[in-house]
Design a protein around this motif. Structure first.
Motif, PDB file in Angstrom:
ATOM      1  N   ILE A 189       2.128   1.841  -3.583  1.00 25.38           N
ATOM      2  CA  ILE A 189       1.009   2.222  -4.445  1.00 25.38           C
ATOM      3  C   ILE A 189       0.573   3.650  -4.142  1.00 25.38           C
ATOM      4  O   ILE A 189       0.345   4.447  -5.056  1.00 25.38           O
ATOM      5  CB  ILE A 189      -0.160   1.229  -4.277  1.00 25.38           C
ATOM      6  CG1 ILE A 189       0.249  -0.158  -4.777  1.00 25.38           C
ATOM      7  CG2 ILE A 189      -1.404   1.723  -5.008  1.00 25.38           C
ATOM      8  CD1 ILE A 189      -0.716  -1.264  -4.409  1.00 25.38           C
ATOM      9  N   LEU A 190       0.488   3.990  -2.872  1.00 23.65           N
ATOM     10  CA  LEU A 190       0.062   5.332  -2.470  1.00 23.65           C
ATOM     11  C   LEU A 190       1.055   6.395  -2.941  1.00 23.65           C
ATOM     12  O   LEU A 190       0.662   7.450  -3.440  1.00 23.65           O
ATOM     13  CB  LEU A 190      -0.105   5.390  -0.948  1.00 23.65           C
ATOM     14  CG  LEU A 190      -0.568   6.714  -0.361  1.00 23.65           C
ATOM     15  CD1 LEU A 190      -1.883   7.139  -0.966  1.00 23.65           C
ATOM     16  CD2 LEU A 190      -0.688   6.590   1.147  1.00 23.65           C
ATOM     17  N   ILE A 210      -9.930   4.671  -7.211  1.00 26.79           N
ATOM     18  CA  ILE A 210      -9.764   3.271  -7.635  1.00 26.79           C
ATOM     19  C   ILE A 210     -10.548   2.348  -6.700  1.00 26.79           C
ATOM     20  O   ILE A 210     -11.237   1.423  -7.149  1.00 26.79           O
ATOM     21  CB  ILE A 210      -8.275   2.887  -7.683  1.00 26.79           C
ATOM     22  CG1 ILE A 210      -7.596   3.586  -8.859  1.00 26.79           C
ATOM     23  CG2 ILE A 210      -8.098   1.370  -7.773  1.00 26.79           C
ATOM     24  CD1 ILE A 210      -6.086   3.470  -8.853  1.00 26.79           C
ATOM     25  N   SER A 211     -10.457   2.606  -5.410  1.00 23.09           N
ATOM     26  CA  SER A 211     -11.193   1.786  -4.434  1.00 23.09           C
ATOM     27  C   SER A 211     -12.699   1.912  -4.632  1.00 23.09           C
ATOM     28  O   SER A 211     -13.417   0.912  -4.560  1.00 23.09           O
ATOM     29  CB  SER A 211     -10.820   2.200  -3.010  1.00 23.09           C
ATOM     30  OG  SER A 211      -9.466   1.945  -2.758  1.00 23.09           O
ATOM     31  N   THR A 255      -4.711   3.924   2.793  1.00 24.01           N
ATOM     32  CA  THR A 255      -4.645   5.260   2.218  1.00 24.01           C
ATOM     33  C   THR A 255      -5.302   6.282   3.129  1.00 24.01           C
ATOM     34  O   THR A 255      -4.753   7.371   3.353  1.00 24.01           O
ATOM     35  CB  THR A 255      -5.326   5.271   0.834  1.00 24.01           C
ATOM     36  OG1 THR A 255      -4.630   4.355  -0.008  1.00 24.01           O
ATOM     37  CG2 THR A 255      -5.304   6.647   0.217  1.00 24.01           C
ATOM     38  N   CYS A 305      -6.329   9.439  -6.043  1.00 23.80           N
ATOM     39  CA  CYS A 305      -6.406   8.426  -7.095  1.00 23.80           C
ATOM     40  C   CYS A 305      -6.712   7.049  -6.500  1.00 23.80           C
ATOM     41  O   CYS A 305      -7.549   6.315  -7.028  1.00 23.80           O
ATOM     42  CB  CYS A 305      -5.100   8.396  -7.886  1.00 23.80           C
ATOM     43  SG  CYS A 305      -5.122   7.242  -9.273  1.00 23.80           S
ATOM     44  N   VAL A 306      -6.052   6.712  -5.404  1.00 21.12           N
ATOM     45  CA  VAL A 306      -6.290   5.411  -4.767  1.00 21.12           C
ATOM     46  C   VAL A 306      -7.723   5.325  -4.246  1.00 21.12           C
ATOM     47  O   VAL A 306      -8.373   4.284  -4.379  1.00 21.12           O
ATOM     48  CB  VAL A 306      -5.270   5.145  -3.646  1.00 21.12           C
ATOM     49  CG1 VAL A 306      -5.634   3.900  -2.858  1.00 21.12           C
ATOM     50  CG2 VAL A 306      -3.871   5.019  -4.225  1.00 21.12           C
ATOM     51  N   VAL A 344      -8.395  -4.443  -2.697  1.00 22.72           N
ATOM     52  CA  VAL A 344      -8.400  -3.049  -3.154  1.00 22.72           C
ATOM     53  C   VAL A 344      -9.415  -2.239  -2.372  1.00 22.72           C
ATOM     54  O   VAL A 344      -9.128  -1.132  -1.914  1.00 22.72           O
ATOM     55  CB  VAL A 344      -8.715  -2.975  -4.667  1.00 22.72           C
ATOM     56  CG1 VAL A 344      -8.851  -1.532  -5.129  1.00 22.72           C
ATOM     57  CG2 VAL A 344      -7.654  -3.693  -5.466  1.00 22.72           C
ATOM     58  N   LEU A 383       0.596   6.718  -6.880  1.00 19.28           N
ATOM     59  CA  LEU A 383      -0.685   7.181  -7.414  1.00 19.28           C
ATOM     60  C   LEU A 383      -1.268   8.389  -6.687  1.00 19.28           C
ATOM     61  O   LEU A 383      -2.041   9.134  -7.273  1.00 19.28           O
ATOM     62  CB  LEU A 383      -1.702   6.035  -7.398  1.00 19.28           C
ATOM     63  CG  LEU A 383      -1.344   4.796  -8.209  1.00 19.28           C
ATOM     64  CD1 LEU A 383      -2.423   3.746  -8.063  1.00 19.28           C
ATOM     65  CD2 LEU A 383      -1.129   5.162  -9.669  1.00 19.28           C
ATOM     66  N   SER A 413       0.818  -1.216   0.000  1.00 26.84           N
ATOM     67  CA  SER A 413       0.000   0.000   0.000  1.00 26.84           C
ATOM     68  C   SER A 413       0.854   1.269   0.000  1.00 26.84           C
ATOM     69  O   SER A 413       0.506   2.245  -0.667  1.00 26.84           O
ATOM     70  CB  SER A 413      -0.959   0.007   1.192  1.00 26.84           C
ATOM     71  OG  SER A 413      -0.241  -0.008   2.412  1.00 26.84           O
ATOM     72  N   LEU A 451      -6.375  -1.486   0.660  1.00 23.38           N
ATOM     73  CA  LEU A 451      -5.728  -0.344   0.028  1.00 23.38           C
ATOM     74  C   LEU A 451      -6.408   0.964   0.429  1.00 23.38           C
ATOM     75  O   LEU A 451      -5.738   1.950   0.733  1.00 23.38           O
ATOM     76  CB  LEU A 451      -5.735  -0.519  -1.491  1.00 23.38           C
ATOM     77  CG  LEU A 451      -4.866   0.425  -2.291  1.00 23.38           C
ATOM     78  CD1 LEU A 451      -3.413   0.364  -1.829  1.00 23.38           C
ATOM     79  CD2 LEU A 451      -4.952   0.089  -3.764  1.00 23.38           C
ATOM     80  N   SER A 452      -7.730   0.963   0.467  1.00 23.57           N
ATOM     81  CA  SER A 452      -8.429   2.190   0.852  1.00 23.57           C
ATOM     82  C   SER A 452      -8.178   2.531   2.319  1.00 23.57           C
ATOM     83  O   SER A 452      -7.968   3.691   2.666  1.00 23.57           O
ATOM     84  CB  SER A 452      -9.925   2.082   0.561  1.00 23.57           C
ATOM     85  OG  SER A 452     -10.540   1.101   1.363  1.00 23.57           O
TER      86      SER A 452
END
Length: 170
Positions: free
Chosen positions: A87-88, A99-100, A137, A95-96, A129, A91, A84, A133-134
């Motif tokens: 990715i963070l 995407i989530s 973030t 953006c993350v 995701v 992006l 994560s 991921l959210s």
């Protein structure tokens, strides 16, 4: 409540009282957008958490399917929590989040088209995701905008994650 808002909003001052909090929110359009996105994501997560297993059982799914579904969602979290940060950084938080949200919408659309309960398993891989991921973030962004003297942490209590705000004497 004002402590949580101060943390999320990133202002170095702490709003006091309801009217002060409202004035503060109205003047921060980016923060309002972020909070609206979080509420929308929370509603999508709530629908899935509350109704997916009921829906699968109504379609004829059994306890084994529910267990395999839960295992699939849990396993899908691991790589997204692990990567994560990378990715963070690549992006960006907004953006993350988008995407989530797209992944949540995709999951819900897929569920609406299910004809066999076991066909739920492939889409459950998106749980990494939509949740991991959210969540990473949101917490990272809150930590980034938190005023000095505040910290954000995620305790695990009886299997449920909760974000708490703590004043740290510096």
């Amino acid at each position: 409540m004002s402590y949580v808002l101060t943390l999320i909003l990133g202002d170095k001052r702490r709003p006091e009282g309801f009217i002060d909090v409202l004035r503060f929110l109205v003047g921060q359009k980016a923060v309002l957008l972020f909070m609206i996105l979080l509420v929308a994501m929370g509603m999508m997560k709530g629908v899935i958490d509350a109704f997916l297993f009921v829906y699968l059982q109504d379609m004829g799914g059994n306890g084994t399917l529910l267990g395999v579904t839960l295992a699939t969602t849990t396993i899908s979290e691991l790589p997204f929590f692990a990567f994560s940060g990378t990715i963070l950084r690549r992006l960006g938080a907004l953006c993350v989040i988008f995407i989530s949200m797209g992944a949540y919408a995709g999951r819900l659309l897929y569920y609406s088209q299910l004809s066999r309960p076991w066909s739920v398993l492939p889409i459950e891989l998106l749980h990494g995701v939509t949740f991991s991921l959210s969540w990473a973030t949101i917490v990272a962004h809150a930590q980034e905008v938190a005023p000095e003297g505040y910290a954000v942490y995620q305790p695990v209590f009886r299997g449920f994650l909760a974000r708490e705000v703590v004043y740290v004497n510096a």
